[in-house]
Write an enzyme that holds these catalytic residues in place. Structure first.
Site, PDB file in Angstrom:
ATOM      1  N   THR A 110       0.787  -1.345   0.304  1.00  0.00           N
ATOM      2  CA  THR A 110       0.039   0.058  -0.221  1.00  0.00           C
ATOM      3  C   THR A 110       0.271   1.562   0.006  1.00  0.00           C
ATOM      4  OG1 THR A 110      -1.388  -1.226   1.622  1.00  0.00           O
ATOM      5  CG2 THR A 110      -1.578   1.424   1.139  1.00  0.00           C
TER       6      THR A 110
ATOM      7  N   CYS B 261      36.209   7.586   9.227  1.00  0.00           N
ATOM      8  CA  CYS B 261      37.082   6.814  10.509  1.00  0.00           C
ATOM      9  C   CYS B 261      36.998   6.437  11.080  1.00  0.00           C
ATOM     10  CB  CYS B 261      36.551   8.132  11.765  1.00  0.00           C
ATOM     11  SG  CYS B 261      37.026  10.507  11.521  1.00  0.00           S
TER      12      CYS B 261
END
Length: 371
Positions: free
Chosen positions: A237, A322
């Site tokens: 939906t 990092c």
């Protein structure tokens, strides 16, 4: 002290008009758009309106717009859907080395499924060569996917030229325009693309909504099977709430895309940086052929993340990854052959429609204090 947001390439705030357009769907319009009764009809109309608004922004038919959960899903539907549906014609895909992970990782997955993928290089500006793309074509090539603009350095790719090559060879062409839609004019017919990706949260719509333009006649295998929603390409939906938000955001962009104003502010920022730091600051990406809001600069012999950490009230980003305390050069800058002592100091500043010159001057002041 005022907080300043200059990370619009990462995500944009939801525009007030977009929030207003979505509000009725949280209260009054709650029916299923597939329902034939009084509660479903108005919701279906809102979904059709949203599809039209998205289509109008990129100059296509509303029937060619497939709503998705975002840019990543749209990219996956384009690549996997096309490969699965057309693998009997060939198994070769061409892409670039600086694509977003939402392209590179599906390509790696498809390699496990039997696809052969060519990753073309870029020049020092982060630009793909149409000639190299054409040289990579084989009799097994079925799909080319090249981003419209790079999310990190802002370089805009020669998509139209590559589209013409793809059309000439009878090969499907997809472009990830997640970072471009809403910032620059895009016409899918001019670009000669068969598929194009849109991400809502890059143009003042909510997160969790995107769209894939699929040119009429382009056949895909759906990723989600079920009922025949979204032209049979995405079962489930429809999320009319978020689709309405994306539609309104596209309508706003179509009416008032303030490209020149944002570009002038971006250019001003760069001019002031160059005046202050001279050869100790370097522009990454193309000087002219880049997104009007994007400025990727390197402070030579510095670490971009260290600079940003020293300015906690500034929201900006760096392409460096990092990991466990160590910092690695951005893969995009690495492919552009940017030297490590330059690339490690990279910071991406990306402006928005509400960015002011006072904010730019404040950030320049903060940078001067830190550097």
């Amino acid at each position: 002290m005022k907080k300043i947001y200059l990370d619009y390439n990462a995500s944009t705030p939801v525009a007030p008009e977009v929030a207003d357009a979505m509000l009725p769907l949280l209260t009054y319009f709650y029916g299923n758009p597939s329902a034939l009764h009084w509660a479903g009809g108005p919701v279906k109309e809102l979904l059709q309106q949203a599809r039209q608004q998205v289509a109008d922004l990129i100059s296509c038919s509303p029937s060619e717009i497939i709503f998705t959960s975002g840019g990543s899903e749209a990219n996956n539907l384009a690549l996997k859907g096309y490969f699965y549906k057309n693998r009997q014609r060939g198994n070769h895909i061409i892409t670039s080395k600086i694509e977003h992970p939402a392209i590179l990782n599906p390509c790696k997955f498809l390699e496990q499924m039997g696809a052969k993928v060519t990753y073309v290089s870029v020049d020092r500006y982060g630009s793909v060569s149409p000639e190299e793309v054409e040289k990579s074509i084989t009799k097994e090539t079925i799909l080319i996917t090249i981003m419209h603009s790079n999310n990190e350095v802002g370089t805009m790719q020669p998509v139209k030229e590559i589209g013409e090559i793809a059309e000439r060879h009878g090969i499907a062409f997809h472009s990830d325009a997640s970072q471009s839609v809403g910032k620059v004019h895009i016409d899918v017919n001019e670009l000669k693309v068969d598929m194009l990706t849109i991400a809502g949260h890059k143009l003042y719509a909510p997160k969790g909504i995107g769209a894939l333009y699929v040119k009429r006649g382009t056949e895909l295998e759906p990723l989600i099977h079920g009922a025949g929603h979204e032209n049979g390409l995405r079962a489930g939906t429809e999320n009319v709430l978020l689709a309405t938000g994306l539609g309104k955001a596209c309508e706003i962009a179509n009416i008032r895309m303030n490209t020149q104003q944002v570009k002038e502010l971006t250019d001003y920022f760069w001019t002031q940086l160059k005046k202050e730091y001279g050869d100790k600051v370097v522009l990454n990406g193309h000087m002219e052929k880049r997104l009007p809001n994007t400025l990727n600069v390197s402070f030579v012999n510095r670490v971009g993340q260290d600079i940003l950490s020293s300015i906690p009230n500034l929201a900006a980003s760096t392409g460096s990854a990092c990991h466990s305390g160590s910092i690695e050069l951005s893969p995009v800058l690495k492919e552009m052959k940017v030297p490590e002592h330059v690339g490690m100091g990279a910071i991406r500043i990306s402006l928005g429609s509400d960015t002011t010159i006072d904010e730019i001057n404040q950030v320049l002041h903060w940078l001067k204090e830190v550097i």
